[in-house]
Design a protein around this motif. Structure first.
Motif, PDB file in Angstrom:
ATOM      1  N   HIS A 264       0.830  -1.200   0.000  1.00 15.79           N
ATOM      2  CA  HIS A 264       0.000   0.000   0.000  1.00 15.79           C
ATOM      3  C   HIS A 264       0.868   1.255   0.000  1.00 15.79           C
ATOM      4  CE1 HIS A 264      -2.377   3.228   1.967  1.00 15.79           C
ATOM      5  NE2 HIS A 264      -3.315   2.785   1.153  1.00 15.79           N
TER       6      HIS A 264
ATOM      7  N   SER B 111       3.952   1.493  -0.970  1.00 14.90           N
ATOM      8  CA  SER B 111       4.673   1.556  -2.244  1.00 14.90           C
ATOM      9  C   SER B 111       3.760   2.087  -3.348  1.00 14.90           C
ATOM     10  CB  SER B 111       5.186   0.165  -2.618  1.00 14.90           C
ATOM     11  OG  SER B 111       5.761   0.168  -3.894  1.00 14.90           O
ATOM     12  N   MET B 112       2.526   1.570  -3.401  1.00 19.12           N
ATOM     13  CA  MET B 112       1.577   2.030  -4.415  1.00 19.12           C
ATOM     14  C   MET B 112       1.229   3.498  -4.196  1.00 19.12           C
ATOM     15  SD  MET B 112      -0.858  -1.352  -4.655  1.00 19.12           S
ATOM     16  CE  MET B 112      -2.107  -0.585  -5.637  1.00 19.12           C
ATOM     17  N   GLN B 113       1.104   3.900  -2.938  1.00 22.47           N
ATOM     18  CA  GLN B 113       0.783   5.292  -2.637  1.00 22.47           C
ATOM     19  C   GLN B 113       1.926   6.202  -3.092  1.00 22.47           C
ATOM     20  OE1 GLN B 113       0.196   6.070   1.552  1.00 22.47           O
ATOM     21  NE2 GLN B 113      -1.292   7.688   1.104  1.00 22.47           N
TER      22      GLN B 113
ATOM     23  N   ASP C  95       4.125   5.505  -5.460  1.00 23.55           N
ATOM     24  CA  ASP C  95       4.103   5.491  -6.927  1.00 23.55           C
ATOM     25  C   ASP C  95       3.017   6.413  -7.463  1.00 23.55           C
ATOM     26  OD1 ASP C  95       6.172   3.686  -6.929  1.00 23.55           O
ATOM     27  OD2 ASP C  95       4.920   1.932  -7.400  1.00 23.55           O
ATOM     28  N   LEU C  96       1.850   6.320  -6.855  1.00 29.18           N
ATOM     29  CA  LEU C  96       0.729   7.141  -7.304  1.00 29.18           C
ATOM     30  C   LEU C  96       1.027   8.627  -7.110  1.00 29.18           C
ATOM     31  CD1 LEU C  96      -2.103   7.114  -8.475  1.00 29.18           C
ATOM     32  CD2 LEU C  96      -3.006   6.924  -6.155  1.00 29.18           C
ATOM     33  N   LEU C  97       1.588   8.985  -5.972  1.00 30.58           N
ATOM     34  CA  LEU C  97       1.942  10.390  -5.742  1.00 30.58           C
ATOM     35  C   LEU C  97       2.982  10.849  -6.755  1.00 30.58           C
ATOM     36  CD1 LEU C  97       2.067  10.605  -1.837  1.00 30.58           C
ATOM     37  CD2 LEU C  97       0.402  11.677  -3.362  1.00 30.58           C
TER      38      LEU C  97
ATOM     39  N   ARG D 154       3.379   9.651  -9.808  1.00 20.39           N
ATOM     40  CA  ARG D 154       2.687   9.798 -11.099  1.00 20.39           C
ATOM     41  C   ARG D 154       1.842  11.061 -11.122  1.00 20.39           C
ATOM     42  NH1 ARG D 154      -0.331   4.343 -12.083  1.00 20.39           N
ATOM     43  NH2 ARG D 154      -1.187   5.539 -13.820  1.00 20.39           N
ATOM     44  N   ILE D 155       1.168  11.349 -10.003  1.00 20.80           N
ATOM     45  CA  ILE D 155       0.357  12.567  -9.929  1.00 20.80           C
ATOM     46  C   ILE D 155       1.234  13.797 -10.129  1.00 20.80           C
ATOM     47  CG2 ILE D 155      -0.959  14.044  -8.344  1.00 20.80           C
ATOM     48  CD1 ILE D 155      -2.207  11.443  -7.210  1.00 20.80           C
TER      49      ILE D 155
ATOM     50  N   LYS E  91       2.280  14.031 -13.734  1.00 20.58           N
ATOM     51  CA  LYS E  91       1.184  14.489 -14.606  1.00 20.58           C
ATOM     52  C   LYS E  91       0.904  15.969 -14.390  1.00 20.58           C
ATOM     53  CE  LYS E  91       0.530  10.565 -16.552  1.00 20.58           C
ATOM     54  NZ  LYS E  91       0.958  10.352 -17.903  1.00 20.58           N
TER      55      LYS E  91
END
Length: 141
Positions: free
Chosen positions: A91, A93-95, A97-99, A101-102, A105
């Motif tokens: 979780h 790690s995904m968080q 990664d998501l931050l 990517r955000i 972008k």
């Protein structure tokens, strides 16, 4: 007074006589009773020993079952904790990664907006030049 004493003796004498006959059990009968009592006690002892053995076996089986169940429960707790830790790690790690990517972008969106603003300025400059050329041509005509 002498009479009651005599009556008493008579009663005593007859009681003692009866007892004497009852107490006189033949030795064979005594031996039979003793042998029967010994056999009965031996049987009871054997049943007691078997029962005790069965109870001890059942107790040992139950203790083994409890130990096995405790071990399984402990293993399940460890598995649950391992899964929980792995899920938490995933979780996070995904968080992250998501931050990332955000942020990437958002940066791209800012760059595109800057390019769009620059394109609008270029278009405005081209329009002004065209209007100026058109105005010069109209002035010549």
């Amino acid at each position: 007074m002498s009479r009651p004493a005599t009556a008493k003796r008579t009663v005593s004498a007859s009681s003692t006589g009866r007892r004497g006959k009852k107490d006189e059990v033949p030795p064979e009968e005594k031996l039979k009773k003793a042998t029967l009592k010994i056999k009965t006690l031996e049987t009871e002892l054997m049943i007691y020993k078997e029962s005790k053995s069965e109870i001890l076996t059942a107790r040992n089986d139950l203790q083994q079952s409890v130990t096995t169940t405790k071990d399984e429960l402990e293993q399940q707790k460890q598995d649950t904790n391992s899964v929980f830790a792995e899920m938490t790690r995933q979780h996070k790690s995904m968080q992250a990664d998501l931050l990332g990517r955000i942020n990437e972008k958002e940066k791209e969106a800012m760059e595109y907006k800057e390019q769009l603003d620059l394109a609008h300025l270029i278009i405005e400059e081209i329009k002004r030049e065209r209007d100026q050329v058109t105005a010069e041509k109209d002035a010549i005509i």
